[in-house]
Scaffold this motif. Structure first.
Motif, mmCIF file in Angstrom:
data_model
loop_
_atom_site.group_PDB
_atom_site.id
_atom_site.type_symbol
_atom_site.label_atom_id
_atom_site.label_comp_id
_atom_site.label_asym_id
_atom_site.label_seq_id
_atom_site.Cartn_x
_atom_site.Cartn_y
_atom_site.Cartn_z
ATOM 1 N N VAL A 88 0.828 -0.993 -0.098
ATOM 2 C CA VAL A 88 -0.048 0.057 -0.010
ATOM 3 C C VAL A 88 1.022 1.253 0.017
ATOM 4 N N SER A 108 2.587 7.190 0.327
ATOM 5 C CA SER A 108 1.820 8.439 0.238
ATOM 6 C C SER A 108 0.563 8.595 0.794
ATOM 7 N N TYR A 109 -0.069 7.448 0.988
ATOM 8 C CA TYR A 109 -1.475 7.371 1.653
ATOM 9 C C TYR A 109 -1.265 7.837 3.393
ATOM 10 N N GLU A 126 0.932 10.097 4.433
ATOM 11 C CA GLU A 126 0.653 11.414 4.590
ATOM 12 C C GLU A 126 -0.630 11.949 4.466
ATOM 13 N N LEU A 127 -1.445 11.192 3.326
ATOM 14 C CA LEU A 127 -2.952 11.854 3.100
ATOM 15 C C LEU A 127 -3.541 11.505 4.513
ATOM 16 N N ARG A 131 -2.381 11.571 7.510
ATOM 17 C CA ARG A 131 -2.063 12.607 8.251
ATOM 18 C C ARG A 131 -2.535 13.819 8.099
ATOM 19 N N SER A 132 -2.821 14.178 6.721
ATOM 20 C CA SER A 132 -3.241 15.528 6.456
ATOM 21 C C SER A 132 -4.786 15.791 6.666
ATOM 22 N N LEU A 133 -5.368 14.524 6.573
ATOM 23 C CA LEU A 133 -6.961 14.543 6.701
ATOM 24 C C LEU A 133 -7.221 14.202 8.227
ATOM 25 N N ILE A 191 -7.929 2.199 3.915
ATOM 26 C CA ILE A 191 -6.760 2.110 3.380
ATOM 27 C C ILE A 191 -6.309 0.953 3.435
ATOM 28 N N GLY A 238 -6.663 -1.892 0.338
ATOM 29 C CA GLY A 238 -5.370 -1.878 -0.217
ATOM 30 C C GLY A 238 -4.763 -3.234 -0.407
#
Lengths: 287, 241
Positions: free
Chosen positions: A178, A181-182, A184-185, A187-189, A200, A204
């Motif tokens: 998986v 970069s998800y 990071e996504l 964490r940002s969400l 995820i 995945g």
């Protein structure tokens, strides 16, 4: 582009003389080629029909002594169904495989999720699993009989043991595949851990899990056959053993065909599962 | 844009960040007021993305101070939609409560994809994918929107449509926006203020007073572009020294 610069000989060619035509290769399209349409269902049947024909030919050549002809096997099969022997045997075998695979797949899945989600679990689980999976399940048969007797338990446990590893390995690889970069996504969400797992990690790693499931089912049937050969009071293996004692090759063929059919059906089952669960991977033209 | 009392929503003070020996950010100062749209331009490797990641809280291995509204959304160059979730689920990812689906549908409608909620990300065009990413960023009604070259992979026509859409949406919601890009025109069409970065520091600052909606071909924008190009080319000379 070629220009005839060499043709400017004095006296022969004046100004405004046409250049030699370039040597072009011209061709026209053929339009849509008519396609031969054989229904895919029929095309897929060609192979099996060929095998059946070869079998029949071989049976006739050998006067049906060593190799029973397909029609004889069909007749025997019908008798065995009528008498209830074959359905009983299939039910017993199917139950063993289903129970064993269910146990093995669940264990593999749980271990893979633990390993994939927690560093400490990976350290504890991953290395032992790789050592244990090197043990052939078939080598454990004598031990299983000693420990668990000759009932259902050793058979189910052997199947569970064998089918646990493909699910573990492929699901774990699926989780690791998986995309980082998800993270990071997530964490940002500000996604919670549970949402990350549910939205995820699990979806995945699903393709990997399904690959493992497919291997597991194949293995499940394999281990079933072996464990039933060695000791069984019911099931397809017992039917086979009896048939051997009475030189009934036709009954053996009925059993072999049943194994084949059941294995094929379980493969179809996983494929159907894949079609529904991995719909996101396929390109739909419209929906 | 210029409210009577400017309230900073993003403040970065003396930000330094290095990877090993290489200093990527060498003391960046930055302040963005409420409702302001600031673009940061610079060539690849100028430290733009590193700065944005630090502001977004995705990188804490830096020195310096950041003050930023916690209600922030990030939009990445690769949209990072989850391929295994339908568009609507991607938009509402992480939203809780019964109103989430309705909010997701509203956000999708705002970006012009009202009827695509059931689609898989695979079925979308590049522009649609970025629209979904924008909807996902806006559905949480952020106070601050951080955009990391969000339209870099789009064709020119789609990009210009996205500029119109983005300008409209952040204008309507009065979202404080920081856009990182290497596209001068993008910066000039969208931003109230353009910062240029080079060698890990902010080298120039250019207010863009042109009225909206903006056309990149007006004389005013052309003049600003010329100034930006000059400032970028002086950077090149400074850099080569």
């Amino acid at each position: 582009m070629k220009t005839d610069a060499g043709d400017t000989r004095p006296g022969t060619i004046g100004p405004g003389v046409e250049q030699a035509a370039p040597n072009l290769h011209s061709f026209s399209g053929a339009g849509l080629r008519p396609r031969r349409h054989i229904a895919p269902a029929i095309r897929r049947l060609l192979g099996p029909i060929l095998v059946l024909a070869l079998w029949w030919a071989a049976a006739i050549a050998g006067h049906g002594r060593r190799l029973p002809a397909p029609d004889a096997v069909l007749a025997t099969g019908t008798d065995l169904v009528r008498s209830g022997q074959l359905p009983d045997a299939i039910a017993a075998s199917l139950q063993r495989v289903a129970t064993g695979v269910a146990l093995g797949v669940s264990a593999g899945l749980v271990l893979a999720l633990l390993s994939g989600l927690f560093r400490i679990a990976e350290d504890l689980i991953d290395a032992p699993v790789h050592i244990l999976r090197a043990l052939p399940a078939l080598a454990l048969v004598p031990l299983a009989i000693l420990w668990f007797g000759i009932g259902e338990l050793p058979k189910v446990l052997l199947i569970a043991w064998a089918t646990c590893f493909p699910v573990y390995l492929n699901t774990f690889a699926g989780i690791r595949s998986v995309d980082r970069s998800y993270d990071e996504l997530a964490r940002s969400l500000q996604l919670g851990r549970w949402t990350v797992v549910r939205r995820i990690v699990v979806p995945g790693s699903l393709p990997g899990f399904l690959v493992g499931l497919r291997y597991s089912l194949t293995l499940g049937w394999l281990v079933l056959v072996v464990s039933e050969q060695i000791n069984a009071s019911s099931g397809l293996g017992q039917l086979m053993t009896e048939a051997r004692q009475f030189f009934r090759t036709d009954v053996m063929f009925v059993c072999l065909d049943s194994y084949g059919l059941l294995g094929w059906l379980s493969d179809r089952f996983v494929r159907t599962l894949e079609r529904h669960l991995l719909a996101w991977r396929r390109e739909y033209q419209n929906r | 844009m210029t409210s009577s009392r400017a309230v900073p929503m993003i403040t970065a003070t003396r930000i330094r960040r290095s990877y090993g020996d290489r200093a990527v950010l060498a003391g960046v100062d930055l302040s963005v007021d409420r409702g302001e749209f600031v673009a940061v331009i610079g060539r690849s490797g100028a430290g733009k993305t590193t700065l944005l990641r630090i502001l977004a809280g995705l990188d804490d291995e830096f020195l310096g101070e950041v003050a930023i509204s916690p209600r922030l959304s990030v939009m990445f160059q690769d949209a990072r939609l989850l391929p295994w979730q339908r568009v609507a689920t991607n938009v509402t990812l992480g939203l809780r409560g019964g109103e989430a689906p309705a909010a997701g549908a509203r956000a999708l409608a705002e970006v012009g994809l009202a009827n695509r909620g059931r689609a898989w990300p695979r079925e979308l065009s590049g522009g649609e994918v970025q629209r979904v990413a924008l909807a996902r960023a806006l559905v949480r009604s952020p106070e601050v929107l951080l955009l990391d070259e969000p339209f870099g992979a789009l064709d020119a026509l789609t990009r210009s449509q996205m500029h119109t859409l983005l300008a409209d949406l952040v204008g309507r919601h009065a979202t404080t926006t920081l856009l990182v890009t290497h596209d001068l025109n993008e910066a000039l069409v969208l931003a109230d203020r353009v910062l240029t970065m080079n060698g890990g520091v902010v080298t120039h600052e250019l207010p863009v007073p042109a009225p909206r909606p903006r056309d990149r071909d007006t004389a005013q924008v052309a003049a600003l572009r010329a100034r930006l190009l000059t400032s970028l080319s002086t950077q090149v000379q400074e850099g080569s020294r």
